[in-house]
Write an enzyme that holds these catalytic residues in place. Structure first.
Site, PDB file in Angstrom:
ATOM      1  N   THR A 158       0.866  -1.188   0.000  1.00 46.59           N
ATOM      2  CA  THR A 158       0.000   0.000   0.000  1.00 46.59           C
ATOM      3  C   THR A 158       0.899   1.234   0.000  1.00 46.59           C
ATOM      4  OG1 THR A 158      -0.241  -0.137   2.404  1.00 46.59           O
ATOM      5  CG2 THR A 158      -1.998  -1.084   1.072  1.00 46.59           C
ATOM      6  N   LYS A 184       4.137  -6.879   3.947  1.00 46.97           N
ATOM      7  CA  LYS A 184       3.862  -5.501   3.579  1.00 46.97           C
ATOM      8  C   LYS A 184       3.537  -4.730   4.848  1.00 46.97           C
ATOM      9  CE  LYS A 184       0.544  -3.433   3.140  1.00 46.97           C
ATOM     10  NZ  LYS A 184      -0.210  -2.467   4.018  1.00 46.97           N
ATOM     11  N   THR A 195       1.529  -8.579  12.445  1.00 43.24           N
ATOM     12  CA  THR A 195       2.201  -7.495  11.741  1.00 43.24           C
ATOM     13  C   THR A 195       1.125  -6.904  10.874  1.00 43.24           C
ATOM     14  OG1 THR A 195       3.765  -6.845  10.069  1.00 43.24           O
ATOM     15  CG2 THR A 195       2.832  -9.024   9.817  1.00 43.24           C
ATOM     16  N   GLU A 285       6.571   4.894   7.306  1.00 44.63           N
ATOM     17  CA  GLU A 285       6.185   6.051   6.488  1.00 44.63           C
ATOM     18  C   GLU A 285       7.048   7.263   6.817  1.00 44.63           C
ATOM     19  OE1 GLU A 285       1.555   4.806   5.672  1.00 44.63           O
ATOM     20  OE2 GLU A 285       2.042   6.010   7.423  1.00 44.63           O
ATOM     21  N   ASN A 408       0.278  10.906   5.963  1.00 43.85           N
ATOM     22  CA  ASN A 408      -0.925  10.524   6.692  1.00 43.85           C
ATOM     23  C   ASN A 408      -1.959  11.635   6.821  1.00 43.85           C
ATOM     24  OD1 ASN A 408      -0.604   7.711   7.448  1.00 43.85           O
ATOM     25  ND2 ASN A 408       1.316   8.488   8.298  1.00 43.85           N
ATOM     26  N   SER A 413      -7.315  10.864   0.293  1.00 46.32           N
ATOM     27  CA  SER A 413      -7.717  11.630  -0.887  1.00 46.32           C
ATOM     28  C   SER A 413      -6.762  11.399  -2.054  1.00 46.32           C
ATOM     29  CB  SER A 413      -7.816  13.109  -0.533  1.00 46.32           C
ATOM     30  OG  SER A 413      -6.901  13.438   0.488  1.00 46.32           O
TER      31      SER A 413
END
Lengths: 413, 413
Positions: A158, A184, A195, A285, A408, A413
């Site tokens: 993702t 992932k 996880t 991230e 985040n 969007s």
């Protein structure tokens, strides 16, 4: 959405060997993303043994509920994984979607729905249109192939910036066996769960019960010792399958996890789980730094882990890392807030090999320059010794950057 | 370091009345900052009753240790507060610094060291040079004045973007009394502690024991229901003093916190504590949005609070707020990870008056536009109903922005 690969990505990927008894295919089902694969089918030619650990969320996704139910059956013929939609908090529609997907997969593979496992990752709360799978699963089943691990890892991404694969080999009673895994995950990553999504397959012949025992033990020092943002997903799923193909080489099926014949296998499995978990943390991230936090001298291993996670989850520690600031005062803060026994005046703290604090105050030989040099590195080892007992633990996390906020603050969007 | 005032700052500040029995002065001691006041002296003309609640950190600062020790004495003549250095994790040097400061203050005020209270806020781990106080305290004692609350609040700021003051009045047995308070705090703010630093003074005549009971009860729904970043400071200090000056108007000293004569006072005190706590949350580092999170229908009030704080501390919820994204899936995630009883299929979620989810799935009448309109506001009410019991709680937090990362990635340097 960022398209840049994490600076902490592996410099090279493992060569993933073909593993007898499992084949894979991916497809573009158009769940959310365009022009990329978003669904993975794993096919086991013969019923495989199966084990799983799942999120501890009180609001688990529909696929997690579905897998938990099927685990008691103990055999797997297929796994369907999609990215782009988590099928979580989707109510009766979510259960209808898992039923439809399992039904289509079972028809494609000629097996029972209780031999199918499902996982979904992506946005929470949007209904998942499972009719998108029905059209592609038949075709996927027919073209599934063994040499497809890297593509499989890519289809389940993702916000991941790189696919995560790992392989290990072991020996059971003189017969060589292989373990391959994919994972992932990049955000909504915290321990106390399995996880995000990870699927591990071995060609060894091992019964489901023994697999489950090894997986439940192996998840603790690997996936459950890794955190990106302290947020626990509704969908976390780690599954381990054993195709049993090595039986053809004379490996007798093993039913008991404590069988000494599994000793080497366990070492290999645990190393693979740790490898995948660290790959997930390194893809946190917005991450630019990897922190390996070791706590020693705690009253117990559990206390050490609580303190290590308190450090790893502290926004102030993580932003200091992002700023390459050797701000060890924030480590003290995080130790203090963990709630476990700690004696301020026995505490010692290291960044790399540089001891910055000892006996409850700044080290006499403290060098801001030396400490800062460690912080400028991509991989930052942090050690805290509590001076109380022999408990110890190591956890992994990444830094907290503006890029995390950007990713985040604008995810849906 | 940002110099911009938080967009959530109050539009106007309370007019702080003079409160009989307490005088204040500030000075530039040059602890860390240049060209601004960084030390506050509060003087009680007569020994004041005193109560305090402090950080639950296992690694508290030297001033916290010092105050805890003096509380048993039960009387206060002076308070010395500095910004720029927390005197935390400073070992024996830290204790020497508190002793020297208390000694200087006691000499300046002509009282015992056990009637002095201390608080320090700023960087952790740097030795505090207390000789900087000795030079200024004498002069401060002589020029201390009653009309100085706003200046006092300014002297104790660190990364705060505005001073925090509040005042309330009450009536005890027909005699009007006043309560004034100041607070500071913007980062390293989490509940389960007192707050950063806050000092509240009343001219009522109330014994220390009764003050302590009221303060311990009042901190729970105010400072302990507020979080900026889940990080608990080593220095959190909230103190309440009663000068007893209202005795001159005939107010008989009250010794028992359960005395009905204190009913109105408690209401005023609790309102003031909540006022100050919310001012701290609204000055959260980098904040652009204020979230008021109410959880209802939980199994107990305690469970409701745990879930509310799980939502308030979730980086993914807070970054979604920063991005004005009505991402209610992350609220589901945070409810699920809290560990308290929750039934996914009974959950309902509102942003403002817009119900976005009900019975475990997206509301049939869900309007992204309506939900997004709420998220664009500065103040965002979030409500979660669990549908299990009658437990409820409200907590306050701010969003997580790139500015938070910037402020904290570069705080020390």
């Amino acid at each position: 959405m960022t398209t840049k690969v994490s600076p902490l990505a592996p410099k090279s990927y493992a060569e993933m060997p073909v593993l007898r008894g499992v084949r894979m295919a991916t497809a573009e089902a158009g769940i959310k993303y365009k022009n990329r694969t978003d669904v993975l089918l794993m096919v086991f030619d013969q019923p495989a043994s199966v084990a799983g650990v799942f999120t501890k969320s009180k609001c688990p996704s529909a696929p997690v509920d579905f897998c938990r139910k099927n685990l008691s059956h103990g055999k797997a013929r297929g796994v369907v994984v999609n990215s782009g939609n988590a099928n979580a908090f989707t109510g009766v529609k979510g259960r209808a979607a898992t039923d439809l997907t399992a039904n289509s997969a079972a028809a494609a593979l000629g097996c029972g729905e209780n031999e199918i496992y499902l996982a979904s990752t992506g946005v929470i709360g949007e209904p998942l249109d499972a009719t998108k799978f029905s059209g592609v699963l038949d075709d996927m089943a027919s073209r599934a192939t063994g040499d497809f691990w890297f593509e499989a890892a890519k289809a389940i991404m993702t916000t991941d910036t790189y696919p995560k694969v790992a392989t290990r080999s072991a020996d059971i009673g003189g017969v060589p066996v292989t373990i391959n895994g994919i994972a992932k995950g990049a955000g909504m990553i915290a321990p106390d769960m399995a996880t995000m999504l990870s699927f591990v397959v071995t060609d060894a012949a091992i019964a489901s019960q023994a697999l489950q025992a090894m997986l439940s033990a192996g998840v603790e020092p690997s996936f459950n010792s890794m955190t990106v943002d302290s947020d626990t997903s509704t969908s976390d799923t780690l599954m381990l399958f054993a195709t049993g193909a090595a039986a053809a080489d004379g490996q007798a099926e093993i039913a008991d996890a404590n069988d000494p014949a599994l000793d080497g296998f366990k070492v290999a499995l645990n190393a693979l789980l740790k490898d995948l978990a660290i790959q997930v943390a390194r893809d946190g991230e917005g991450a630019t730094k990897m922190l390996e936090i070791t706590v020693t001298g705690a009253e117990s291993d559990a206390a050490a882990k609580t303190i290590a996670l308190s450090i790893a989850n502290s926004p102030l520690v993580k932003t200091a890392a992002a700023g390459e600031d050797a701000n060890w005062g924030r480590i003290v803060m995080a130790v203090g807030k963990a709630g476990e026994a700690a004696d301020r005046d026995r505490l010692a703290i290291w960044f790399g090999d540089v001891r910055v604090a000892v006996n409850g105050e700044r080290d006499q030989g403290y060098s801001e320059e030396a400490a800062s040099a460690v912080m400028k590195k991509q991989d930052i080892p942090v050690r805290v010794d509590l001076g109380l007992g022999s408990g110890k633990a190591t956890v992994w996390t990444c830094d907290l950057t503006k890029e995390y906020v950007a990713i985040n603050g604008d995810y849906r969007s």
